[in-house]
Design a protein around this motif. Structure first.
Motif, mmCIF file in Angstrom:
data_model
loop_
_atom_site.group_PDB
_atom_site.id
_atom_site.type_symbol
_atom_site.label_atom_id
_atom_site.label_comp_id
_atom_site.label_asym_id
_atom_site.label_seq_id
_atom_site.Cartn_x
_atom_site.Cartn_y
_atom_site.Cartn_z
ATOM 1 N N LEU A 133 0.829 -1.210 0.000
ATOM 2 C CA LEU A 133 0.000 0.000 0.000
ATOM 3 C C LEU A 133 0.865 1.262 0.000
ATOM 4 N N HIS A 149 -0.201 5.232 -0.834
ATOM 5 C CA HIS A 149 -1.100 5.497 0.284
ATOM 6 C C HIS A 149 -0.298 5.826 1.542
ATOM 7 N N PHE A 180 -6.627 -2.111 -3.187
ATOM 8 C CA PHE A 180 -5.810 -3.314 -3.025
ATOM 9 C C PHE A 180 -5.313 -3.831 -4.375
ATOM 10 N N ALA A 238 -2.553 -1.916 -5.740
ATOM 11 C CA ALA A 238 -1.337 -2.120 -4.959
ATOM 12 C C ALA A 238 -0.715 -3.499 -5.208
#
Length: 311
Positions: free
Chosen positions: A19, A24, A174, A177
Motif C-alpha cells: 500500500l 497510500h 488493493f 497495490a
C-alpha cells in the motif's frame, strides 16, 4: 487512503508495504524488538515479485491512541486472533467520540473475529476479510519474507449504500497495490472456507514440525488433512454456513498445490508465541459439540499438540 496496519507482522507488513508503494499513507502498529527495528531501520519486505525498503511510521498501540483518530480511513487488523477482544476494547475507547470512525478490516485467522469487533463497533463499519495463497513471516525484526499472490476476499458485516461504495473503493485500492481482491456478500462463508484449510494443516504442521508440502507426500497424512477439513465443513454447516463437498475438495487441492510453507501456528511455536489453537481447532470442536457430534480428527490433533507444548 490513510491506513493503520494494526499488527505489523508478516501479513500486515506485506500489505502495508504494498500500500505504501502504491502511494497510500500507512502507519504501522507493532511491539517489542520488531517495533524498535521498524522505527530505526525501516521496513524491509522481500517477495519474488516485489521488494520494499523504506522508513515508515511505526507506533506501539498506546502511542497510537494518542494520535487524532479522525484522519484515518481504515484500520487493517492483522493481530493474532487471541488479541482481538483486548485490541477492540482499546480501539473502541479511542474512537468513542467519532461521528464517522474509520472502517475496521479483519485479516486474521479464525471465524469469530468479526463478531467480536461487532460487540464494540457498529456493524456497518466492520469488514470481514481473508487472504490466502500467501506465506509471510518476520524472519528478523523489521525484515519480512513472503511468497504467494495474497488473494484477498472482503465483505461488509452489514451492507449499506455508503459502505458498499467504500468496499468497492477498497477493493480497487488493493488491486492497484498488487493485491488481487474480490468482494463478497457472504463473508462468513468465505471465512469458513479458509478455516477448512487452516484446520486442515495448521495444527498438524505445528504438531509434526513440518511444512505443508510434507503432509501431501504421504497418503496417510493426506487422509488426516482431508478428515480435518471434512470436520470443519460439518461444523460450518451446523452453524448454517453453506460449505459443500465441492468446497472442501477445492480447498484441499488449493493448499496441496500451493508452495510448501510453514503455517502461522508452526512459526508461532518456533518463536515461543501463543498459538491460535482455540480460534482454529476449538471453534470446530465447539460447533460440533453443540449438535452432539464428535470431532475425532480435530480433538486428537489439538490434544496431542497441547500435550507436546506442556513437555
Amino acid at each position: 487512503m490513510n491506513i493503520i496496519i494494526l499488527g505489523a507482522g508478516g501479513v500486515g507488513g506485506y500489505f502495508g508495504a504494498r500500500l505504501l508503494a502504491a502511494g497510500h499513507t500507512v502507519a504501522f502498529v507493532a511491539r517489542g524488538a520488531h517495533l524498535e527495528a521498524l522505527q530505526t531501520d525501516g521496513l524491509h519486505v522481500k517477495h519474488p515479485s516485489f521488494e520494499f525498503e523504506q522508513n515508515i511510521k511505526a507506533f506501539d498501540l498506546e502511542s497510537l491512541l494518542d494520535v487524532e483518530a479522525n484522519s484515518f480511513d481504515l484500520i487493517i487488523l492483522t493481530t493474532k486472533s487471541t488479541a482481538t477482544r483486548e485490541v477492540a476494547m482499546k480501539l473502541a475507547q479511542w474512537l468513542r467520540n467519532q461521528m464517522h470512525p474509520p472502517y475496521i478490516l479483519s485479516l486474521q485467522n479464525g471465524v469469530e473475529n468479526e463478531a467480536i469487533l461487532c460487540d464494540y463497533f457498529a456493524e456497518e463499519y466492520v469488514i470481514g476479510g481473508l487472504t490466502r495463497k500467501i506465506g509471510a513471516h518476520v524472519v528478523k525484526p523489521a525484515h519480512i519474507e513472503a511468497v504467494g499472490t495474497a488473494e484477498t476476499i472482503i465483505g461488509m458485516m452489514h451492507v449499506t449504500m455508503e459502505n458498499e461504495r467504500f468496499l468497492e473503493e477498497l477493493s480497487l485500492v488493493f488491486k492497484q497495490a498488487g493485491i488481487p481482491t474480490q468482494t463478497t456478500y457472504d463473508i462468513k462463508q468465505e471465512l469458513w472456507k479458509k478455516l477448512v484449510i487452516n484446520n486442515g494443516v495448521n495444527a498438524l504442521c505445528a504438531l509434526l514440525r513440518v511444512k505443508t508440502g510434507v503432509l501431501f507426500d504421504k497418503s496417510s497424512l493426506c487422509d488426516v488433512v482431508y478428515g480435518l477439513m471434512q470436520e470443519t465443513a460439518h461444523a460450518a454447516r451446523s452453524l448454517h454456513v453453506k460449505i459443500s463437498q465441492e468446497d472442501v475438495d477445492a480447498m484441499f487441492n488449493l493448499i496441496k498445490q500451493f508452495d510448501s510453507i510453514k503455517p502461522s501456528m508452526l512459526v508461532d511455536l518456533e518463536q515461543g508465541r501463543a498459538l491460535e489453537i482455540e480460534e482454529i481447532c476449538g471453534v470446530v470442536i465447539r460447533a460440533l459439540h453443540q449438535i452432539g457430534v464428535d470431532a475425532p480428527y480435530t480433538k486428537t490433533i489439538k490434544a496431542l499438540l497441547e500435550f507436546t507444548m506442556e513437555q
